[in-house]
Design a protein around this motif. Structure first.
Motif, PDB file in Angstrom:
ATOM      1  N   SER A 117     -53.061  13.071  10.229  1.00  0.00           N
ATOM      2  CA  SER A 117     -54.421  12.754  10.649  1.00  0.00           C
ATOM      3  C   SER A 117     -55.144  12.234   9.432  1.00  0.00           C
ATOM      4  N   PRO A 118     -56.327  11.660   9.621  1.00  0.00           N
ATOM      5  CA  PRO A 118     -57.135  11.404   8.441  1.00  0.00           C
ATOM      6  C   PRO A 118     -57.430  12.728   7.746  1.00  0.00           C
ATOM      7  N   SER A 119     -57.713  12.681   6.461  1.00  0.00           N
ATOM      8  CA  SER A 119     -58.079  13.897   5.746  1.00  0.00           C
ATOM      9  C   SER A 119     -59.280  14.531   6.454  1.00  0.00           C
ATOM     10  N   THR A 143     -55.810  23.510   9.563  1.00  0.00           N
ATOM     11  CA  THR A 143     -56.333  24.530  10.478  1.00  0.00           C
ATOM     12  C   THR A 143     -55.376  24.718  11.651  1.00  0.00           C
ATOM     13  N   GLY A 191     -58.015  18.129  10.635  1.00  0.00           N
ATOM     14  CA  GLY A 191     -57.748  19.477  11.138  1.00  0.00           C
ATOM     15  C   GLY A 191     -56.295  19.913  11.088  1.00  0.00           C
ATOM     16  N   LYS A 192     -55.441  19.164  10.357  1.00  0.00           N
ATOM     17  CA  LYS A 192     -54.005  19.524  10.307  1.00  0.00           C
ATOM     18  C   LYS A 192     -53.784  20.934   9.786  1.00  0.00           C
ATOM     19  N   ASP A 246     -61.313  17.983  19.103  1.00  0.00           N
ATOM     20  CA  ASP A 246     -62.752  18.178  19.331  1.00  0.00           C
ATOM     21  C   ASP A 246     -62.955  19.687  19.403  1.00  0.00           C
TER      22      ASP A 246
HETATM   23  P1  ADP Z   1     -56.918  18.503   7.096  1.00  0.00           P
HETATM   24  O1  ADP Z   1     -55.893  19.550   6.754  1.00  0.00           O
HETATM   25  O2  ADP Z   1     -56.460  17.556   8.154  1.00  0.00           O
HETATM   26  O3  ADP Z   1     -57.443  17.778   5.883  1.00  0.00           O
HETATM   27  P2  ADP Z   1     -58.645  20.786   7.715  1.00  0.00           P
HETATM   28  O4  ADP Z   1     -57.772  21.626   8.593  1.00  0.00           O
HETATM   29  O5  ADP Z   1     -58.840  21.236   6.296  1.00  0.00           O
HETATM   30  O6  ADP Z   1     -58.188  19.251   7.745  1.00  0.00           O
HETATM   31  O7  ADP Z   1     -60.057  20.669   8.466  1.00  0.00           O
HETATM   32  C1  ADP Z   1     -61.195  20.085   7.821  1.00  0.00           C
HETATM   33  C2  ADP Z   1     -62.427  20.973   8.063  1.00  0.00           C
HETATM   34  O8  ADP Z   1     -62.809  20.868   9.438  1.00  0.00           O
HETATM   35  C3  ADP Z   1     -62.184  22.436   7.786  1.00  0.00           C
HETATM   36  O9  ADP Z   1     -63.332  22.969   7.143  1.00  0.00           O
HETATM   37  C4  ADP Z   1     -61.986  23.054   9.186  1.00  0.00           C
HETATM   38  O10 ADP Z   1     -62.398  24.397   9.228  1.00  0.00           O
HETATM   39  C5  ADP Z   1     -62.860  22.156  10.050  1.00  0.00           C
HETATM   40  N1  ADP Z   1     -62.357  21.969  11.424  1.00  0.00           N
HETATM   41  C6  ADP Z   1     -61.064  21.730  11.826  1.00  0.00           C
HETATM   42  N2  ADP Z   1     -61.000  21.577  13.168  1.00  0.00           N
HETATM   43  C7  ADP Z   1     -62.266  21.715  13.629  1.00  0.00           C
HETATM   44  C8  ADP Z   1     -62.858  21.644  14.955  1.00  0.00           C
HETATM   45  N3  ADP Z   1     -62.130  21.402  16.057  1.00  0.00           N
HETATM   46  N4  ADP Z   1     -64.187  21.835  15.056  1.00  0.00           N
HETATM   47  C9  ADP Z   1     -64.953  22.073  13.940  1.00  0.00           C
HETATM   48  N5  ADP Z   1     -64.467  22.145  12.679  1.00  0.00           N
HETATM   49  C10 ADP Z   1     -63.145  21.961  12.520  1.00  0.00           C
END
Ligand code: ADP
Ligand code: 5GP
Length: 194
Positions: free
Chosen positions: A4-6, A12, A9-10, A162
């Motif tokens: 995914s883009p940075s 999480t 949410g990957k 979402d």
């Molecule tokens: P990635 O690993 O893709 O860079 P993260 O998992 O770190 O992304 O998520 C980025 C931020 O968005 C984190 O602070 C996370 O808690 C938040 N986040 C992830 N999914 C959701 C969602 N569905 N709704 C709101 N916030 C979210």
């Protein structure tokens, strides 16, 4: 394989999947990016210097590696070999280049899922709220997101992140369904079930 883009949410999502399925494994990548926040060496990434990373490239230790947002990131052959030999479900968090390379190397085993944030505005909000990156880094990641999202069409699945629980359930369901494909069930097709 999750991409995914940075900020999409990957991290999480894969953490939630690992909590539901402690038997699944996570492929810890190597990177030259500095550690951020609570990240731990050997758990989130293997944090390497440029020299250490180059040595591993020279000695052929990576299945794939790429420049992402200005740093090197790579998947170690040893991690993949171990998972293949033990029949583990291995979750990857890779950029679009890494996902593409892995699919070409392991076409029958790799399933690519693109996690799509609901909008550019929401992505900026989440990256800002995460408080792990400076504004210039966030801007670079948002600019790079445009090209990454264009690659989503080549993935096996797109999950829109979402509502978080819906996204986790969808990823969980995709993995479960993929494990039921005939090629994943070969050992039981001889019917030696017990
Ligand atoms: P990635 O690993 O893709 O860079 P993260 O998992 O770190 O992304 O998520 C980025 C931020 O968005 C984190 O602070 C996370 O808690 C938040 N986040 C992830 N999914 C959701 C969602 N569905 N709704 C709101 N916030 C979210
Ligand atoms: P972050 O710095 O936010 O942890 O990760 C930045 C990007 O690098 C993300 O898109 C992530 O998916 C990607 N990435 C992490 N590990 C690897 C890897 O081993 N190979 C490739 N190609 N990309 C990776």
């Amino acid at each position: 394989m999750l991409s995914s883009p940075s900020g999409g949410g990957k991290t999480t999502i894969y953490r939630a999947i690992l909590e539901r399925h402690p038997e699944y494994k996570y492929s810890v990548s190597a990177t030259t990016r500095p550690r951020r926040g609570e990240e731990q060496n050997g758990i989130d990434y293997f944090f390497l210097s440029d020299e250490e990373f180059l040595e591993k490239i020279d000695s052929g230790e990576f299945v794939e590696w790429a420049f992402v947002h200005g740093y090197r990131y790579g998947t170690l052959k040893s991690t993949v070999k171990k998972a293949l030999s033990e029949g583990d479900v291995l979750l990857f968090d890779l950029d679009v280049q890494g996902a593409d390379a892995m699919k070409k190397t392991f076409p029958d085993e790799v399933v690519n899922i693109f996690i799509l944030p609901p909008s550019r505005e929401e992505l900026r909000k989440r990256l800002t709220a995460r408080k792990t990156d400076q504004p210039d880094v966030i801007n670079l990641r948002l600019r790079n997101a445009e090209g990454e999202v264009k690659k989503a069409i080549n993935y096996d699945y797109i999950v829109i992140n979402d509502d978080l629980n819906t996204a986790i359930n969808q990823v969980d369901s995709i993995v479960t369904a993929e494990l039921c494909r005939p090629q994943m069930q070969l050992p039981i097709l001889g019917w030696g079930l017990k």
